[in-house]
Design an enzyme around this catalytic site. Structure first.
Site, PDB file in Angstrom:
ATOM      1  N   GLY A  22      -8.494   3.747   0.075  1.00 17.41           N
ATOM      2  CA  GLY A  22      -9.136   3.719  -1.233  1.00 17.41           C
ATOM      3  C   GLY A  22      -8.603   2.549  -2.031  1.00 17.41           C
ATOM      4  O   GLY A  22      -7.866   1.709  -1.513  1.00 17.41           O
ATOM      5  N   SER A  23      -8.955   2.510  -3.305  1.00 19.49           N
ATOM      6  CA  SER A  23      -8.505   1.432  -4.187  1.00 19.49           C
ATOM      7  C   SER A  23      -7.086   1.706  -4.677  1.00 19.49           C
ATOM      8  O   SER A  23      -6.512   2.761  -4.407  1.00 19.49           O
ATOM      9  CB  SER A  23      -9.444   1.319  -5.393  1.00 19.49           C
ATOM     10  N   SER A  26      -5.392   5.248  -6.645  1.00 22.17           N
ATOM     11  CA  SER A  26      -6.212   6.386  -6.216  1.00 22.17           C
ATOM     12  C   SER A  26      -5.381   7.524  -5.631  1.00 22.17           C
ATOM     13  O   SER A  26      -5.920   8.592  -5.370  1.00 22.17           O
ATOM     14  CB  SER A  26      -7.247   5.926  -5.183  1.00 22.17           C
ATOM     15  N   GLY A  27      -4.094   7.297  -5.399  1.00 22.75           N
ATOM     16  CA  GLY A  27      -3.233   8.347  -4.862  1.00 22.75           C
ATOM     17  C   GLY A  27      -2.999   8.276  -3.368  1.00 22.75           C
ATOM     18  O   GLY A  27      -2.582   9.259  -2.754  1.00 22.75           O
ATOM     19  N   ASP A  94       2.796   2.865   5.344  1.00 22.80           N
ATOM     20  CA  ASP A  94       2.215   2.610   4.023  1.00 22.80           C
ATOM     21  C   ASP A  94       1.809   1.148   3.916  1.00 22.80           C
ATOM     22  O   ASP A  94       2.342   0.290   4.612  1.00 22.80           O
ATOM     23  CB  ASP A  94       3.222   2.967   2.921  1.00 22.80           C
ATOM     24  N   GLU A  95       0.882   0.867   3.009  1.00 22.02           N
ATOM     25  CA  GLU A  95       0.375  -0.489   2.741  1.00 22.02           C
ATOM     26  C   GLU A  95      -0.061  -1.182   4.034  1.00 22.02           C
ATOM     27  O   GLU A  95       0.253  -2.339   4.300  1.00 22.02           O
ATOM     28  CB  GLU A  95       1.436  -1.322   2.011  1.00 22.02           C
ATOM     29  N   VAL A 171      -3.236 -11.851  -0.883  1.00 24.21           N
ATOM     30  CA  VAL A 171      -2.119 -10.924  -1.054  1.00 24.21           C
ATOM     31  C   VAL A 171      -1.363 -11.311  -2.319  1.00 24.21           C
ATOM     32  O   VAL A 171      -0.752 -12.377  -2.390  1.00 24.21           O
ATOM     33  CB  VAL A 171      -1.176 -10.949   0.171  1.00 24.21           C
TER      34      VAL A 171
END
Length: 194
Positions: A22-23, A26-27, A94-95, A171
């Site tokens: 998601g953006s 957004s969690g 993550d990321e 980035v």
């Protein structure tokens, strides 16, 4: 089902790939941390990785925007995840958008080894273009969970992380001063104002 010599069921490890996308705001990271903490609570062996370039909140923790955190290992490339994964049941990443395209093969190998792989990342960059390995990860995942922020301009579901600073670098690490979540209509309107 596999059975032992005494006809008792043997627990078989089943690998899978789950993507949370998601953006910004957004969690995604919050949902990743929630799933990893549940796995820890269930006494599963968990390892968490993040790209070394993401030092916004911490160098060695995955941290959500609301400051929920969990210990992680920062790595330079996706190949390092394979080398450092060891004997685990669950791997969190993550990321993921900041990783190289090799992340798709890494996640596939891990899932094929019986590991549950949970990935969080932006599905699109600030221009609304699919970001890094995320589209391919969504394609191979058993489960894709798209979360949405709320558009800060009109209250609709956010579509993209709109960049507020003047930079064309793909980035650019940032938070609320550099990005805002906005819906498709507000994003299109902002492009016409530029």
């Amino acid at each position: 089902m596999i059975y032992s010599e005494r006809n008792h069921p043997i627990q078989q490890k089943r690998g899978s790939i789950e993507v949370i996308c998601g953006s910004m705001f957004s969690g995604k990271t919050e949902e990743l941390i929630r799933r990893l903490k549940r796995a820890n609570f269930a006494k599963q062996r968990v390892e968490i990785f993040k790209p070394k370039i993401d030092t916004r909140y911490s160098e060695d923790e995955v941290v959500s925007h609301d400051k929920t955190a969990i210990r992680s290992t920062p790595v330079e490339s996706s190949g390092s995840i394979l080398l450092m994964s060891g004997d685990v049941d669950v791997i969190g990443i993550d990321e993921a958008q900041f990783f190289d395209e090799g992340l798709v093969d890494v996640c596939t190998q891990l899932a094929n080894q019986g590991i549950r792989v949970i990935i969080a990342g932006l599905d699109m960059d600030f221009k609304g273009v699919p970001f890094g390995p995320m589209p391919a990860l969504c394609a191979i995942a058993e489960d894709v969970f798209k979360v949405h922020a709320i558009c800060v301009r009109c209250g609709a579901l956010a579509y993209v992380s709109h960049r507020l600073v003047d930079s064309d670098k793909r980035v650019l690490l940032g938070e609320m001063t550099e990005y805002e979540p906005i819906c498709r209509d507000c994003y299109n309107a902002s492009k016409h104002q530029e």
